[in-house]
Design a protein around this motif. Structure first.
Motif, PDB file in Angstrom:
ATOM      1  N   VAL A 146       0.480  -1.098   0.547  1.00  0.00           N
ATOM      2  CA  VAL A 146      -0.102   0.196   0.470  1.00  0.00           C
ATOM      3  C   VAL A 146       0.813   0.715  -0.226  1.00  0.00           C
ATOM      4  N   VAL A 147       2.266   0.998   1.035  1.00  0.00           N
ATOM      5  CA  VAL A 147       2.524   2.739   1.303  1.00  0.00           C
ATOM      6  C   VAL A 147       3.700   2.816  -0.290  1.00  0.00           C
ATOM      7  N   GLY A 148       4.082   1.792  -0.909  1.00  0.00           N
ATOM      8  CA  GLY A 148       4.908   1.619  -1.593  1.00  0.00           C
ATOM      9  C   GLY A 148       4.203   1.695  -3.398  1.00  0.00           C
ATOM     10  N   SER A 149       2.845   2.046  -3.314  1.00  0.00           N
ATOM     11  CA  SER A 149       2.355   2.121  -4.586  1.00  0.00           C
ATOM     12  C   SER A 149       1.514   3.273  -4.650  1.00  0.00           C
ATOM     13  N   VAL A 150       1.198   4.218  -3.506  1.00  0.00           N
ATOM     14  CA  VAL A 150       1.325   5.533  -3.072  1.00  0.00           C
ATOM     15  C   VAL A 150       2.315   6.274  -3.187  1.00  0.00           C
ATOM     16  N   LEU A 151       3.656   5.177  -2.867  1.00  0.00           N
ATOM     17  CA  LEU A 151       4.815   6.592  -2.718  1.00  0.00           C
ATOM     18  C   LEU A 151       5.100   7.370  -3.711  1.00  0.00           C
ATOM     19  N   PRO A 152       5.251   7.222  -4.887  1.00  0.00           N
ATOM     20  CA  PRO A 152       4.977   8.326  -6.039  1.00  0.00           C
ATOM     21  C   PRO A 152       4.900   9.424  -6.199  1.00  0.00           C
ATOM     22  N   LEU A 153       3.387   8.681  -5.766  1.00  0.00           N
ATOM     23  CA  LEU A 153       2.134  10.243  -6.004  1.00  0.00           C
ATOM     24  C   LEU A 153       3.004  11.156  -4.804  1.00  0.00           C
ATOM     25  N   VAL A 154       3.661  10.689  -3.517  1.00  0.00           N
ATOM     26  CA  VAL A 154       3.862  11.670  -2.815  1.00  0.00           C
ATOM     27  C   VAL A 154       5.120  11.940  -3.160  1.00  0.00           C
TER      28      VAL A 154
END
Length: 318
Positions: free
Chosen positions: A174-182
């Protein structure tokens, strides 16, 4: 004496007709046709095969990075609100329709079962959503993809069908999938020159993503999934989409995110097999559900960008 200067006139270039979402649709159709009629060409090797068979996750990560660079920190609460406003009705409708078919129609309505309905509609094609919203959405609608990731994997379908304790999505995923956006948001907000550098890269990356998605599809899915699979795709777009759109508008949104979210992800095809592993009673209908979901993936992938563009022009022009 008049001279014929037609030979000196520049050749008239062929004008490709424009349609909503064409930045993704045309490459997707090209990939779909290639994978259907000459799949060997996609296996030629080198960079071309890597671009078509290497998986869409890396391109999605790049798009999220580019999109995130153009999102201000002020849009974060709006992104959460939009994601929740879209996710709740989509999952509620998937559960209601799937369980109704199981309870009142002996798990067979026009060939559709609770597995195909819940396992398909509960998913959102986040790669496609990212591409559509990069063209038509605002910052909040683009950032909502972080919330929509909660539909990834067969967990939601398993929870709805009563086996919630047997599957989970790792926190790191979950974290890795949102990380690029962040990361994109941090870089874009802290360094304006990085924002100006990354933002123009979204559209070319969307075109590449569309081609990759097309290369993972085949017209043969229509034959295998049949009319029931097409029906599942149409219900997702023309029933789930408008209802979710109405809910989003009642929550203060534009409704575009709901239309763009009325898709079924290719990863939804993993649900029937995953369910069989934990609930063997679904073994008989799993292959049919797989084919139906595969057909619905193609139907929604072609219709959602067009309808989102039409909706944006018709109802959000002001």
């Amino acid at each position: 004496m008049a001279t014929d200067d037609t030979s000196t006139r520049p050749a008239r270039a062929f004008k490709v007709p424009r349609l909503p979402g064409d930045i993704m649709i045309y490459p997707m159709i090209a990939g779909l046709l290639m994978n259907t009629f000459c799949p060997q060409a996609l296996e030629i090797g080198g960079f071309f095969t890597a671009a078509t068979r290497g998986g869409a996750n890396a391109v999605v990560a790049a798009i999220l990075l580019f999109v995130g660079a153009g999102i201000s920190f002020k849009a974060t609460p709006g992104a959460v609100k939009t994601g929740v406003a879209v996710l709740i009705p989509k999952l509620a409708l998937a559960a209601a329709m799937g369980l109704a078919v199981a309870w009142f129609f002996d798990d067979d309505l026009f060939g559709l079962s609770s597995v195909s309905i819940i396992g398909g509609i509960s998913f959102c094609n986040m790669a496609l959503y990212t591409g559509i919203m990069s063209e038509y959405g605002d910052e909040a609608e683009q950032g909502a993809v972080g919330i929509l990731f909660l539909t990834a994997g067969p967990t939601v379908a398993m929870v709805i069908l009563g086996v919630s304790g047997l599957a989970s999505i790792p926190l790191g995923t979950v974290v890795g999938s949102v990380l690029p956006l962040v990361v994109g948001m941090v870089l874009g907000n802290c360094f304006p020159f990085v924002r100006d550098l990354l933002k123009p890269g979204a559209n070319p990356a969307i075109a590449v993503l569309g081609f990759q998605l097309g290369c993972s599809m085949s017209l043969a899915s229509f034959v295998t999934g049949g009319l029931s699979g097409i029906l599942l795709g149409l219900v997702t777009v023309f029933v789930v989409g408008p209802v979710t759109c109405l809910f989003e508008r009642l929550c203060g949104g534009t409704g575009k995110a709901a239309i763009a979210c009325s898709t079924i992800a290719g990863t939804a095809m993993t649900t029937p097999a995953a369910l069989v592993e934990v609930a063997p009673q679904y073994a008989a209908i799993a292959p049919v559900a797989y084919a139906q979901i595969a057909t619905a993936v193609i139907v929604t992938a072609l219709l959602a960008p067009i309808l989102t563009g039409w909706y944006d022009k018709r109802f959000c022009a002001k």
